[in-house]
Design a protein around this motif. Sequence first.
Motif, PDB file in Angstrom:
ATOM      1  N   VAL A  53     -45.372 -17.222 -51.079  1.00 41.28           N
ATOM      2  CA  VAL A  53     -44.662 -18.071 -50.121  1.00 41.28           C
ATOM      3  C   VAL A  53     -43.267 -17.499 -49.893  1.00 41.28           C
ATOM      4  O   VAL A  53     -42.551 -17.233 -50.861  1.00 41.28           O
ATOM      5  CB  VAL A  53     -44.557 -19.516 -50.644  1.00 41.28           C
ATOM      6  CG1 VAL A  53     -43.771 -20.385 -49.677  1.00 41.28           C
ATOM      7  CG2 VAL A  53     -45.939 -20.102 -50.886  1.00 41.28           C
ATOM      8  N   PRO A  54     -42.868 -17.263 -48.645  1.00 35.49           N
ATOM      9  CA  PRO A  54     -41.525 -16.715 -48.389  1.00 35.49           C
ATOM     10  C   PRO A  54     -40.424 -17.653 -48.890  1.00 35.49           C
ATOM     11  O   PRO A  54     -40.560 -18.882 -48.806  1.00 35.49           O
ATOM     12  CB  PRO A  54     -41.469 -16.586 -46.860  1.00 35.49           C
ATOM     13  CG  PRO A  54     -42.884 -16.658 -46.386  1.00 35.49           C
ATOM     14  CD  PRO A  54     -43.618 -17.481 -47.393  1.00 35.49           C
ATOM     15  N   ALA A  55     -39.353 -17.065 -49.390  1.00 40.85           N
ATOM     16  CA  ALA A  55     -38.179 -17.856 -49.770  1.00 40.85           C
ATOM     17  C   ALA A  55     -37.348 -18.193 -48.543  1.00 40.85           C
ATOM     18  O   ALA A  55     -36.427 -19.006 -48.610  1.00 40.85           O
ATOM     19  CB  ALA A  55     -37.339 -17.085 -50.780  1.00 40.85           C
ATOM     20  N   GLY A  56     -37.671 -17.579 -47.424  1.00 38.73           N
ATOM     21  CA  GLY A  56     -36.980 -17.838 -46.162  1.00 38.73           C
ATOM     22  C   GLY A  56     -37.587 -16.999 -45.069  1.00 38.73           C
ATOM     23  O   GLY A  56     -38.284 -16.016 -45.333  1.00 38.73           O
ATOM     24  N   GLY A  57     -37.348 -17.392 -43.823  1.00 38.21           N
ATOM     25  CA  GLY A  57     -37.816 -16.621 -42.685  1.00 38.21           C
ATOM     26  C   GLY A  57     -39.215 -16.998 -42.237  1.00 38.21           C
ATOM     27  O   GLY A  57     -39.843 -17.916 -42.771  1.00 38.21           O
ATOM     28  N   THR A  58     -39.721 -16.264 -41.248  1.00 46.21           N
ATOM     29  CA  THR A  58     -41.022 -16.560 -40.653  1.00 46.21           C
ATOM     30  C   THR A  58     -41.827 -15.279 -40.447  1.00 46.21           C
ATOM     31  O   THR A  58     -41.278 -14.198 -40.270  1.00 46.21           O
ATOM     32  CB  THR A  58     -40.863 -17.239 -39.280  1.00 46.21           C
ATOM     33  OG1 THR A  58     -40.110 -16.377 -38.407  1.00 46.21           O
ATOM     34  CG2 THR A  58     -40.155 -18.582 -39.402  1.00 46.21           C
ATOM     35  N   ILE A  59     -43.153 -15.448 -40.452  1.00 50.68           N
ATOM     36  CA  ILE A  59     -44.086 -14.374 -40.122  1.00 50.68           C
ATOM     37  C   ILE A  59     -45.021 -14.914 -39.046  1.00 50.68           C
ATOM     38  O   ILE A  59     -45.631 -15.972 -39.226  1.00 50.68           O
ATOM     39  CB  ILE A  59     -44.906 -13.920 -41.341  1.00 50.68           C
ATOM     40  CG1 ILE A  59     -43.991 -13.496 -42.489  1.00 50.68           C
ATOM     41  CG2 ILE A  59     -45.849 -12.775 -40.964  1.00 50.68           C
ATOM     42  CD1 ILE A  59     -44.720 -13.224 -43.790  1.00 50.68           C
ATOM     43  N   VAL A  60     -45.132 -14.185 -37.924  1.00 53.02           N
ATOM     44  CA  VAL A  60     -45.917 -14.671 -36.789  1.00 53.02           C
ATOM     45  C   VAL A  60     -46.821 -13.553 -36.274  1.00 53.02           C
ATOM     46  O   VAL A  60     -46.389 -12.398 -36.157  1.00 53.02           O
ATOM     47  CB  VAL A  60     -44.990 -15.149 -35.644  1.00 53.02           C
ATOM     48  CG1 VAL A  60     -45.800 -15.556 -34.417  1.00 53.02           C
ATOM     49  CG2 VAL A  60     -44.109 -16.306 -36.114  1.00 53.02           C
ATOM     50  N   LEU A  61     -48.069 -13.914 -35.965  1.00 52.45           N
ATOM     51  CA  LEU A  61     -48.984 -12.995 -35.303  1.00 52.45           C
ATOM     52  C   LEU A  61     -49.234 -13.515 -33.893  1.00 52.45           C
ATOM     53  O   LEU A  61     -49.825 -14.575 -33.708  1.00 52.45           O
ATOM     54  CB  LEU A  61     -50.312 -12.898 -36.062  1.00 52.45           C
ATOM     55  CG  LEU A  61     -51.366 -11.977 -35.450  1.00 52.45           C
ATOM     56  CD1 LEU A  61     -50.880 -10.527 -35.453  1.00 52.45           C
ATOM     57  CD2 LEU A  61     -52.698 -12.100 -36.186  1.00 52.45           C
ATOM     58  N   ASP A  62     -48.751 -12.774 -32.889  1.00 50.59           N
ATOM     59  CA  ASP A  62     -48.967 -13.124 -31.484  1.00 50.59           C
ATOM     60  C   ASP A  62     -50.134 -12.309 -30.951  1.00 50.59           C
ATOM     61  O   ASP A  62     -50.215 -11.099 -31.183  1.00 50.59           O
ATOM     62  CB  ASP A  62     -47.723 -12.818 -30.642  1.00 50.59           C
ATOM     63  CG  ASP A  62     -46.578 -13.779 -30.940  1.00 50.59           C
ATOM     64  OD1 ASP A  62     -46.842 -14.984 -31.073  1.00 50.59           O
ATOM     65  OD2 ASP A  62     -45.428 -13.310 -31.042  1.00 50.59           O
ATOM     66  N   GLY A  63     -51.036 -12.991 -30.228  1.00 52.78           N
ATOM     67  CA  GLY A  63     -52.147 -12.283 -29.612  1.00 52.78           C
ATOM     68  C   GLY A  63     -53.367 -12.147 -30.486  1.00 52.78           C
ATOM     69  O   GLY A  63     -54.340 -11.505 -30.102  1.00 52.78           O
ATOM     70  N   GLY A  64     -53.346 -12.758 -31.667  1.00 56.01           N
ATOM     71  CA  GLY A  64     -54.520 -12.749 -32.530  1.00 56.01           C
ATOM     72  C   GLY A  64     -55.453 -13.884 -32.154  1.00 56.01           C
ATOM     73  O   GLY A  64     -55.342 -14.478 -31.079  1.00 56.01           O
ATOM     74  N   ASP A  65     -56.373 -14.202 -33.036  1.00 50.41           N
ATOM     75  CA  ASP A  65     -57.311 -15.304 -32.823  1.00 50.41           C
ATOM     76  C   ASP A  65     -56.598 -16.617 -33.113  1.00 50.41           C
ATOM     77  O   ASP A  65     -56.229 -16.888 -34.261  1.00 50.41           O
ATOM     78  CB  ASP A  65     -58.525 -15.134 -33.736  1.00 50.41           C
ATOM     79  CG  ASP A  65     -59.642 -16.124 -33.441  1.00 50.41           C
ATOM     80  OD1 ASP A  65     -59.347 -17.239 -32.969  1.00 50.41           O
ATOM     81  OD2 ASP A  65     -60.809 -15.787 -33.690  1.00 50.41           O
ATOM     82  N   ALA A  66     -56.426 -17.447 -32.097  1.00 48.04           N
ATOM     83  CA  ALA A  66     -55.681 -18.700 -32.236  1.00 48.04           C
ATOM     84  C   ALA A  66     -56.368 -19.680 -33.174  1.00 48.04           C
ATOM     85  O   ALA A  66     -55.732 -20.607 -33.686  1.00 48.04           O
ATOM     86  CB  ALA A  66     -55.478 -19.343 -30.862  1.00 48.04           C
ATOM     87  N   GLU A  67     -57.667 -19.493 -33.407  1.00 44.38           N
ATOM     88  CA  GLU A  67     -58.422 -20.408 -34.274  1.00 44.38           C
ATOM     89  C   GLU A  67     -58.344 -20.011 -35.751  1.00 44.38           C
ATOM     90  O   GLU A  67     -58.867 -20.729 -36.605  1.00 44.38           O
ATOM     91  CB  GLU A  67     -59.900 -20.440 -33.837  1.00 44.38           C
ATOM     92  CG  GLU A  67     -60.126 -20.895 -32.404  1.00 44.38           C
ATOM     93  CD  GLU A  67     -59.667 -22.327 -32.179  1.00 44.38           C
ATOM     94  OE1 GLU A  67     -59.938 -23.179 -33.047  1.00 44.38           O
ATOM     95  OE2 GLU A  67     -59.011 -22.569 -31.152  1.00 44.38           O
ATOM     96  N   MET A  68     -57.714 -18.881 -36.036  1.00 42.02           N
ATOM     97  CA  MET A  68     -57.675 -18.387 -37.409  1.00 42.02           C
ATOM     98  C   MET A  68     -56.234 -18.247 -37.883  1.00 42.02           C
ATOM     99  O   MET A  68     -55.335 -17.959 -37.102  1.00 42.02           O
ATOM    100  CB  MET A  68     -58.380 -17.027 -37.510  1.00 42.02           C
ATOM    101  CG  MET A  68     -59.837 -17.059 -37.101  1.00 42.02           C
ATOM    102  SD  MET A  68     -60.578 -15.404 -37.103  1.00 42.02           S
ATOM    103  CE  MET A  68     -60.718 -15.105 -38.855  1.00 42.02           C
ATOM    104  N   THR A  69     -56.022 -18.440 -39.186  1.00 37.40           N
ATOM    105  CA  THR A  69     -54.703 -18.220 -39.768  1.00 37.40           C
ATOM    106  C   THR A  69     -54.443 -16.718 -39.860  1.00 37.40           C
ATOM    107  O   THR A  69     -55.367 -15.903 -39.760  1.00 37.40           O
ATOM    108  CB  THR A  69     -54.618 -18.821 -41.176  1.00 37.40           C
ATOM    109  OG1 THR A  69     -55.515 -18.112 -42.047  1.00 37.40           O
ATOM    110  CG2 THR A  69     -54.964 -20.311 -41.167  1.00 37.40           C
TER     111      THR A  69
END
Length: 200
Positions: A53-69
């Motif tokens: 788990v991050p201690a801060g910040g964000t991780i984002v996947l754009d353009g992947g499968d919206a139904e999957m994490t």
Amino acid sequence: MQLSGRGLGCVRGGRQVFSGLDFEASSGEAVAVVGRNGSGKTSLLRLIAGLLVPAGGTIVLDGGDAEMTLPEQCHYLGHRDALKPALSVAENLSFWADFLGGERSDAAASLATVGLDHATHLPAGFLSAGQRRRLSLARLLTVRRPVWLLDEPTNALDAAGQEMFGHLMRQHLIRGGLIIAATHAPLGLEARELRIGGVA
């Protein structure tokens, strides 16, 4: 497809490993994460894979499968090859294919591609270190996922194995996948560098 991290922080065992880390990788691109031992290369891959788990910040996947994490769209290949010694080569690969689910390719073809078709019925405990790594690579081929997170992926591979894996990575990128690899050694393909913790 683009994978990006903004302002990422990681704390392990009460120690700040890194903070304020930004990165991005797009379809068809490989990023080599480099840095000294203990700088957080493995920790970054584990954050992306959802194992920390991050201690801060964000991780984002754009353009992947919206139904999957994001973790469901990643392959994480760690230092150690996650194999059951008593199971055969084919049984180990079948276990991982069932566990991971999703789109599958022919397991026998995957084993042939990594040069293990002769060892299908051999218990994994009898494999050399290089053969165990090849079996782990077969998992990447058998279950299709767009994001490959690779931790020192060429460990234990001989020159022929490294050449084979370089070809597999290039094919993955051509198909629109992306790769983030923590490494001290050349990957065998063109990669943008992400440096953590100063000089490697």
